[in-house]
Design a protein around this motif. Structure first.
Motif, PDB file in Angstrom:
ATOM      1  N   LEU A 278      18.385 -36.959  26.796  1.00  0.00           N
ATOM      2  CA  LEU A 278      17.806 -36.139  25.736  1.00  0.00           C
ATOM      3  C   LEU A 278      18.835 -35.822  24.655  1.00  0.00           C
ATOM      4  O   LEU A 278      18.500 -35.727  23.478  1.00  0.00           O
TER       5      LEU A 278
ATOM      6  N   TYR B 147       8.656 -34.989  26.261  1.00  0.00           N
ATOM      7  CA  TYR B 147       9.433 -34.381  27.336  1.00  0.00           C
ATOM      8  C   TYR B 147       9.242 -32.872  27.377  1.00  0.00           C
ATOM      9  O   TYR B 147       9.765 -32.204  28.262  1.00  0.00           O
TER      10      TYR B 147
ATOM     11  N   LEU C 153      10.775 -36.608  22.237  1.00  0.00           N
ATOM     12  CA  LEU C 153      11.251 -35.260  22.563  1.00  0.00           C
ATOM     13  C   LEU C 153      10.095 -34.318  22.860  1.00  0.00           C
ATOM     14  O   LEU C 153      10.152 -33.494  23.771  1.00  0.00           O
TER      15      LEU C 153
END
Length: 366
Positions: A106, A168, A165
């Protein structure tokens, strides 16, 4: 001296007079024993009727959360949990930060997102210059198309990274990613704590359910299978609430026996507005099966056991009480059914019947 003697004589006579008056008042206030009369007692009765014979089936089970209102959160990236902000059983709101995660994957996506934004900023400035030159007939159409294409490609790449992103369900801040609650509800399962190493192949990190309604899953044994059907009413009881009973309806019955317990599973959907039903709580579901028969039905507590026999206390039309021996056909949890010894419409004493029965028996012996 003579004056003082007269005063003493007057006081002595006044004292004797008052004492005589007090003795007369005590005599008047004596109680009259004839006034102790017993008040009449009200008798609580139940008018019996013929009704279908029922018998209770007790099914053991437990509370489970409704899987249709549950979200299992599993991480798609590797990392280490640095901090958690919730405990098992906590109520959480949608978007609330539950944990912080440090992940190289990430972090790489976040860095890529920043790089692409910087490149986009440069490409947009270049496009602005090319558009100005093209409008002044200094630049070529080819240069304009290339500049526009570069901006479009960079925007597409940024959208892709941001979408990842967002997928997630994390937001970056100082290299730490915050895991947020995807829905509001209660944390019913938790498998992480600070320092937990997370792999993309790991199972659920935590589970959230809103618990607005829950499943009551009960065990149905083969002997009771003919009597338990979908749509039947059930009364739910639990030792956690000994003085309460909750009404429900059998919504589903499994068609396959559980291989371990050798029972069928019956499901009862229960509303849970007061949050009394906790997942894992053991319960008992009482279902009444109707037999192909009818008889006189009455509350089970009206039955009196005396001299190895079952009796009822009958109130006759003239208000006298008659102890009557009866034979019980079927005895249920809270009902008894009698075929002989009593007729529909007769009144059975159901309040303070033990004392009244004893008095009626003593009166019949005199």
């Amino acid at each position: 001296m003579l004056h003082n003697s007269k005063i003493f004589l007057v006081l002595t006579m006044l004292t004797l007079t008052l004492a005589g008056c007090n003795e007369k008042q005590e005599t008047v206030l004596e109680k009259n024993p004839k006034t102790n009369a017993a008040p009449a007692r009200a008798v609580e009765t139940y008018a019996v009727q013929i009704e279908p014979v029922t018998q209770s089936i007790r099914l053991n089970g437990q509370i489970e959360y409704n899987p249709n209102q549950v979200v299992h959160y599993a991480s798609l990236v590797n990392g280490i949990v640095t901090k958690t902000y919730f405990s098992l059983g906590d109520k959480v709101a949608r978007g609330q930060v539950l944990a912080e995660l440090r992940s190289n994957e990430l972090t790489g996506l976040s860095a890529q997102n920043k790089t692409l934004k910087s490149q986009l900023n440069v490409a947009e400035r270049k496009l602005s210059v090319v558009e100005s030159m093209f409008s002044d007939r200094i630049g070529s159409e080819k240069d304009l198309l290339e500049a526009q294409s570069e901006v479009a490609i960079l925007k597409a790449e940024i959208e892709k990274v941001q979408s990842s992103l967002s997928f997630y369900n994390a937001s970056s801040e100082k290299g730490i990613f915050q895991i947020k609650a995807p829905i509001g509800g209660y944390v019913v399962e938790n498998n992480i704590s600070a320092g937990t190493q997370i792999s993309g192949n790991d199972s659920d990190l935590f589970t959230i359910s809103n618990l607005a309604d829950v499943w009551v899953t009960t065990n149905v044994y083969a002997v009771d299978l003919p009597f338990v059907q979908k749509g039947m009413k059930a009364v739910i009881k639990s030792k956690a609430y000994p003085d309460e009973a909750f009404d429900g309806v059998v919504s589903e019955i499994s068609q396959v026996f559980d291989p371990n317990e050798r029972v069928l599973k019956a499901r009862i959907l229960m509303p849970n507005k007061e949050m009394k039903f906790k997942p894992g709580l053991t319960i008992e579901a009482v279902i009444k099966k109707q037999l192909n028969d009818k008889a006189i039905g009455l509350p089970a507590n009206a039955l009196i056991f005396h001299n190895n026999g079952n009796y009822l206390l009958i109130q006759k039309p003239d208000q006298t009480l008659e102890p009557r021996k009866v034979t019980v056909d079927v005895k249920d949890n809270d009902r008894v059914f009698i075929k002989n010894g009593i007729t529909a419409g007769e009144k059975v004493v159901i309040g303070n019947q033990l004392l009244l029965f004893s008095e009626a028996m003593n009166a019949s012996r005199k």
